[in-house]
Write a protein that holds these residues in place. Structure first.
Motif, PDB file in Angstrom:
ATOM      1  N   ILE A  20      51.067  17.519  49.109  1.00 43.07           N
ATOM      2  CA  ILE A  20      50.629  16.696  50.247  1.00 43.07           C
ATOM      3  C   ILE A  20      51.703  15.683  50.610  1.00 43.07           C
ATOM      4  CG2 ILE A  20      48.997  14.857  50.896  1.00 43.07           C
ATOM      5  CD1 ILE A  20      46.867  16.520  49.298  1.00 43.07           C
ATOM      6  N   HIS A  52      57.018  15.863  57.751  1.00 44.96           N
ATOM      7  CA  HIS A  52      56.627  15.435  59.104  1.00 44.96           C
ATOM      8  C   HIS A  52      57.242  14.083  59.443  1.00 44.96           C
ATOM      9  CE1 HIS A  52      53.510  18.382  60.469  1.00 44.96           C
ATOM     10  NE2 HIS A  52      53.512  18.676  59.173  1.00 44.96           N
ATOM     11  N   THR A 111      63.907  12.344  64.937  1.00 46.14           N
ATOM     12  CA  THR A 111      63.786  12.475  66.395  1.00 46.14           C
ATOM     13  C   THR A 111      63.874  11.101  67.053  1.00 46.14           C
ATOM     14  OG1 THR A 111      62.367  14.396  66.081  1.00 46.14           O
ATOM     15  CG2 THR A 111      62.269  13.349  68.222  1.00 46.14           C
ATOM     16  N   ARG A 118      67.259  26.456  71.341  1.00 46.29           N
ATOM     17  CA  ARG A 118      67.220  26.950  69.965  1.00 46.29           C
ATOM     18  C   ARG A 118      68.618  26.939  69.350  1.00 46.29           C
ATOM     19  NH1 ARG A 118      63.363  31.584  71.782  1.00 46.29           N
ATOM     20  NH2 ARG A 118      61.479  30.348  71.948  1.00 46.29           N
ATOM     21  N   LEU A 144      50.449  11.427  68.065  1.00 44.87           N
ATOM     22  CA  LEU A 144      51.515  12.111  68.806  1.00 44.87           C
ATOM     23  C   LEU A 144      51.682  11.527  70.208  1.00 44.87           C
ATOM     24  CD1 LEU A 144      51.277  15.960  68.092  1.00 44.87           C
ATOM     25  CD2 LEU A 144      53.038  14.352  67.377  1.00 44.87           C
ATOM     26  N   LEU A 150      42.869  18.317  52.359  1.00 43.40           N
ATOM     27  CA  LEU A 150      43.934  17.589  53.054  1.00 43.40           C
ATOM     28  C   LEU A 150      45.186  18.465  53.188  1.00 43.40           C
ATOM     29  CD1 LEU A 150      44.702  14.950  54.374  1.00 43.40           C
ATOM     30  CD2 LEU A 150      45.374  14.054  52.139  1.00 43.40           C
ATOM     31  N   LEU A 151      45.493  19.192  52.132  1.00 47.34           N
ATOM     32  CA  LEU A 151      46.659  20.082  52.171  1.00 47.34           C
ATOM     33  C   LEU A 151      46.456  21.183  53.211  1.00 47.34           C
ATOM     34  CD1 LEU A 151      49.422  20.721  50.935  1.00 47.34           C
ATOM     35  CD2 LEU A 151      48.256  22.208  49.311  1.00 47.34           C
ATOM     36  N   LEU A 161      47.025  19.691  56.594  1.00 47.69           N
ATOM     37  CA  LEU A 161      48.466  19.486  56.807  1.00 47.69           C
ATOM     38  C   LEU A 161      49.179  20.813  57.068  1.00 47.69           C
ATOM     39  CD1 LEU A 161      49.288  16.769  54.115  1.00 47.69           C
ATOM     40  CD2 LEU A 161      49.485  16.522  56.594  1.00 47.69           C
ATOM     41  N   SER A 162      48.737  21.870  56.380  1.00 47.78           N
ATOM     42  CA  SER A 162      49.350  23.191  56.605  1.00 47.78           C
ATOM     43  C   SER A 162      49.105  23.658  58.036  1.00 47.78           C
ATOM     44  CB  SER A 162      48.769  24.223  55.634  1.00 47.78           C
ATOM     45  OG  SER A 162      48.977  23.800  54.317  1.00 47.78           O
ATOM     46  N   LEU A 187      48.573  21.712  60.632  1.00 43.72           N
ATOM     47  CA  LEU A 187      49.386  20.870  61.514  1.00 43.72           C
ATOM     48  C   LEU A 187      50.842  21.334  61.489  1.00 43.72           C
ATOM     49  CD1 LEU A 187      47.954  17.298  60.741  1.00 43.72           C
ATOM     50  CD2 LEU A 187      47.473  18.748  62.704  1.00 43.72           C
ATOM     51  N   THR A 188      51.325  21.663  60.294  1.00 44.61           N
ATOM     52  CA  THR A 188      52.714  22.131  60.165  1.00 44.61           C
ATOM     53  C   THR A 188      52.918  23.422  60.945  1.00 44.61           C
ATOM     54  OG1 THR A 188      52.760  21.163  57.960  1.00 44.61           O
ATOM     55  CG2 THR A 188      54.511  22.734  58.472  1.00 44.61           C
ATOM     56  N   TYR A 240      59.300  26.188  67.807  1.00 42.40           N
ATOM     57  CA  TYR A 240      60.017  27.458  67.984  1.00 42.40           C
ATOM     58  C   TYR A 240      59.897  27.958  69.420  1.00 42.40           C
ATOM     59  CZ  TYR A 240      61.086  32.401  67.844  1.00 42.40           C
ATOM     60  OH  TYR A 240      61.620  33.634  68.133  1.00 42.40           O
ATOM     61  N   TYR A 264      58.944  18.376  67.154  1.00 49.79           N
ATOM     62  CA  TYR A 264      59.893  17.643  66.321  1.00 49.79           C
ATOM     63  C   TYR A 264      60.431  18.459  65.135  1.00 49.79           C
ATOM     64  CZ  TYR A 264      55.533  16.456  63.809  1.00 49.79           C
ATOM     65  OH  TYR A 264      54.340  16.503  63.155  1.00 49.79           O
ATOM     66  N   PHE A 265      59.973  19.711  65.004  1.00 46.91           N
ATOM     67  CA  PHE A 265      60.564  20.602  63.985  1.00 46.91           C
ATOM     68  C   PHE A 265      61.649  21.506  64.574  1.00 46.91           C
ATOM     69  CE2 PHE A 265      56.594  20.524  61.058  1.00 46.91           C
ATOM     70  CZ  PHE A 265      57.144  19.473  60.343  1.00 46.91           C
ATOM     71  N   ARG A 266      62.050  21.236  65.840  1.00 50.13           N
ATOM     72  CA  ARG A 266      63.042  22.112  66.481  1.00 50.13           C
ATOM     73  C   ARG A 266      64.320  22.164  65.636  1.00 50.13           C
ATOM     74  NH1 ARG A 266      63.163  17.372  69.130  1.00 50.13           N
ATOM     75  NH2 ARG A 266      61.444  17.841  70.535  1.00 50.13           N
ATOM     76  N   TYR A 283      61.257  24.664  59.464  1.00 49.64           N
ATOM     77  CA  TYR A 283      59.817  24.753  59.729  1.00 49.64           C
ATOM     78  C   TYR A 283      59.493  25.369  61.098  1.00 49.64           C
ATOM     79  CZ  TYR A 283      60.359  21.827  55.760  1.00 49.64           C
ATOM     80  OH  TYR A 283      60.765  21.374  54.545  1.00 49.64           O
TER      81      TYR A 283
END
Lengths: 95, 669
Positions: free
Chosen positions: A23, A30, A37, A68, B27, B103-104, B107-108, B110-111, B119, B128-130, B134
């Protein structure tokens, strides 16, 4: 018996520890991405409300200047927006 | 026991819903901290809306609908997570372990959703994972499969699992069906398909027939090299809706009444004789457009079908607010048109717009058993030049002019879109027997020094401005692409030819009328397009008018506050949710228009804001102001034409130039 009981508690605690680590790691991923960012934006932000570079102008208009294959920093250094009032000799000025 | 279990599931559902909602709120706030302007600002700069317009019931309903759908999506998402939690919940374990597992799982999820958004849509602010692990497709595939398996196992824990499985399976089939269905090909027909393909803002001087490199738009240039291209063509007004109404009526805006993009609809005759006649002649008529803020044309204009985002003032707010992973990741499913009508296939929401998807939706709306009349307009070349994968890094061609650089980058994207569009049309046999018009509705002003290089008087008005429809002296705004080609057996069969002369978008309809022998009873302002330069009428004259020459719009960066303060009070939002010009303001806005006439190598323009008459001589590259006491024969001849055409137009010639010209003519005998 006591040893067995000790062992059960330990496994349970271990599971909780693993879950906590997962967790915290996921949350950290995140937060790190969000922070990166945010810092990237702070680095390119100028005092000009309409933006000084291609990346900043694009961001101001509401979208992130990256594909990308390219990221935000690829569109700052060599992409300065020119102002005709300051750069009268440059023919293709933007403002 | 069962009751406890139900309560527990409900508690988990509510808690999950709360966390997901909290994440969305976080967000939204995070996005606000990154963007200097509010969700309301940027789009409003172009639609002239202010907070006072939020008293429209239609606008409120549209925005409420958006937020209710957003909440429902969170509920469905929470239900998926709650169901999945059944598969990992251990009733023999401690509450703490179960809480942490839940909770995990959250979070998974959301990820996964943020990673998928990063992507698919790297230009989304919330992606924000660009460019990270991830958003890697393999990671997303593995995580997605794990979450799906957890969900399936979770379903088996319910008592009514058969019912739930059947429901989930039926829903999945329903969702997959529109992606898998193939409509087939068009059968051979004696009547030709008529396609009018418009590209918003495409400047002819950026195409190879006018000297630009072929590689700037390889597909379009190749198509034009096999077409009749009408070199000197103009839009009656450099605005999308007005230009399209001129195309579809064959009339000038002054004749058909469509003088502004957001003109009050009751002042416009929506009965289009061409569409009525084609419907009567068993044509399937389609109007498609991937951006509807500036174009009111919908099914009430008589079309059998329309494609594109919903028209309404809510577009501005929703497309500014919507950038959230949960919305973005759903947007390109065909059903998203029902739940997000303002976002699906909306090029103005560039971060998720998929050109090929829009193409496919347009083509699937065509009839396979009837001849089609398709009017389609592609808007990727319109401000603010956003797209779902940004642009290539080409700093060597950067000239400091942001808008022009982005315009050129988007030209390549719209060229690719057209290449795909025509390839799909060909594959589905829609080019077996078709007449195609390739046009642009207006150009775009970038204040480039090397275009239309004119010698300008010191006291003359500025010959160039930013944007379109803002300055009739700026040839880059009014000059448009006008080309036509005949397709037979999937290939262009017409002879390639550049046709000299003076042409306008109003010439398209008279040409179609003649080609199809429709015998429309309309009074056209235009003439059938010739197939040879020898048919050129040297005496022909054309009229071009401006929209509103706003100071706030004449900038490379449009300041929302300035635009709203300059014209915001002239607009209102109707109970239908559509933004329109206030009828009581309409006439005063008409009076502020610039009006001009072209003939041969000259343009004469009457500019009310500076009360000046300007003559442009393209042959000698000269632009000068005509003084009242000057007796310029060319100017007098053109002014006579201008006076005759606009004589009863509200606010035209408030300083009585026409009257003085008549007196002068009388005195000269």
């Amino acid at each position: 018996m006591a040893q067995n009981r000790y062992k059960i508690i330990s496994i349970s605690q271990l599971k909780i520890m693993v879950l906590l680590v997962l967790i915290i790691t996921t949350s950290a991923i995140h937060f790190e991405a969000l922070l990166y960012t945010y810092q990237s934006v702070e680095n390119i932000r100028s005092e000009n409300p309409s933006g000084s570079t291609l990346a900043e102008r694009y961001l101001i208009l509401g979208d992130w200047p990256a594909s990308r294959t390219n990221n935000l920093n690829n569109f700052t250094l060599n992409y300065q927006i020119l102002k005709s009032s300051k750069e009268p000799t440059i023919s293709k000025a933007d403002e | 026991m069962k009751s406890n279990s139900n309560n527990s599931s409900l508690r988990i559902l509510l808690r999950t819903f709360g966390v997901l909602l909290l994440f969305t709120v976080m967000l939204v706030n995070y996005r606000s901290s990154i963007l200097p302007y509010s969700a309301f600002s940027i789009a409003n700069a172009m639609t002239h809306l202010d907070f006072e317009h939020f008293n429209s019931i239609g606008l409120i309903k549209d925005i409420m609908y958006f937020f209710i759908i957003l909440l429902l999506l969170h509920v469905v998402w929470a239900m998926l997570i709650t169901t999945s939690f059944n598969s990992v919940k251990d009733s023999n374990s401690s509450d703490l372990k179960n809480e942490l597992t839940w909770l995990l799982l959250v979070l998974s999820h959301l990820t996964f959703v943020v990673g998928l958004n990063s992507y698919l849509y790297p230009t989304s602010i919330t992606a924000y994972f660009r460019n990270s692990f991830y958003s890697n497709p393999m990671f997303l595939l593995i995580l997605g499969v794990v979450l799906l398996v957890l969900f399936i196992i979770g379903v088996t824990h319910y008592r009514a699992k058969n019912f739930i499985f059947t429901t989930v399976l039926a829903s999945t089939l329903l969702l997959v069906y529109p992606l898998a269905v193939n409509k087939g090909t068009q059968t051979s027909l004696s009547k030709p398909n008529i396609l009018i393909v418009g590209v918003d803002g495409l400047r002819p001087d950026h195409l190879s027939y006018a000297g630009a490199p072929v590689t700037d738009a390889p597909f379009i240039n190749n198509l034009l090299s096999n077409s009749y291209v009408y070199r000197n063509s103009y839009s009656p007004q450099g605005r999308t809706y007005v230009a399209w109404m001129s195309i579809l009526t064959g009339q000038y805006p002054k004749t058909n009444g469509a003088r502004f993009n957001l003109a009050p609809p009751e002042l416009i005759n929506k009965n289009l004789p061409i569409i009525e006649s084609l419907n009567y002649n068993d044509y399937h008529t389609v109007y498609a457009m991937d951006e509807r803020r500036f174009n009111q044309i919908d099914r009430t204009y008589g079309f059998s079908s329309t494609i594109g985002p919903k028209i309404g003032a809510a577009d501005a707010f929703i497309s500014s607010f919507a950038d959230l992973p949960i919305i973005n990741t759903l947007l390109n499913h065909p059903y998203s048109g029902f739940i997000f009508p303002y976002l699906h296939n909306n090029r103005a929401y560039g971060k998720t717009y998929q050109p090929k998807l829009f193409n496919n939706e347009v083509i699937s709306s065509l009839s396979t058993t009837k001849p089609n009349f398709l009017a389609v307009h592609f808007c990727q070349l319109h401000w603010p030049y956003t797209s779902n994968d940004f642009i290539d890094n080409e700093s060597s061609s950067w000239d400091g002019n942001y808008s022009h650089f982005m315009y050129k980058a988007m030209l390549k994207k719209v060229d690719q879109q057209l290449a795909h569009f025509f390839a799909e049309l060909k594959e589905k046999n829609y080019l077996e027997n078709s007449i195609v018009y390739l046009i642009s509705d207006h150009g775009e002003g970038f204040k480039l020094s090397d275009s239309f290089n004119l010698e300008v008087d010191d006291n003359a008005p500025a010959p160039q401005s930013w944007g379109h429809g803002t300055n009739i002296l700026d040839q880059a705004q009014a000059n448009v692409l006008l080309a036509r080609m005949q397709f037979a057996n999937g290939e262009v069969s017409s002879d390639p030819k550049i046709i000299e002369g003076l042409f306008s978008l109003i010439d398209i309809l008279p040409t179609i009328n003649k080609q199809l022998k429709l015998n429309l009873v309309s009074q056209f302002d235009g003439y059938p397009l010739p197939t040879d330069s020898t048919d050129f009428n040297a005496e022909r004259h054309l009229f071009v008018e401006s929209s509103l020459p706003l100071k706030a719009m004449n900038a490379s960066f449009i300041d929302e506050k300035k635009v709203v303060s300059e014209v915001g009070s002239s607009y209102t939002v109707r109970s239908s949710g559509k933004a329109v010009m206030k009828p009581q303001e309409y006439l005063s806005l008409v009076s502020r228009k610039q009006r001009s006439v072209y003939q041969a190598n000259h343009q004469l323009a009457l500019l009310p804001e500076s009360d000046s008459l300007v003559l442009v001589d393209f042959a000698n590259k000269d632009l000068k102001v005509i003084n009242d006491d000057e007796n310029n024969l060319r100017a007098n001849k053109l002014l006579t034409m201008l006076c005759q055409f606009y004589k009863d137009d509200y606010g035209f010639d408030e300083t009585n130039r026409c009257l003085r010209l008549n007196e002068k003519g009388g005195n000269n005998g």
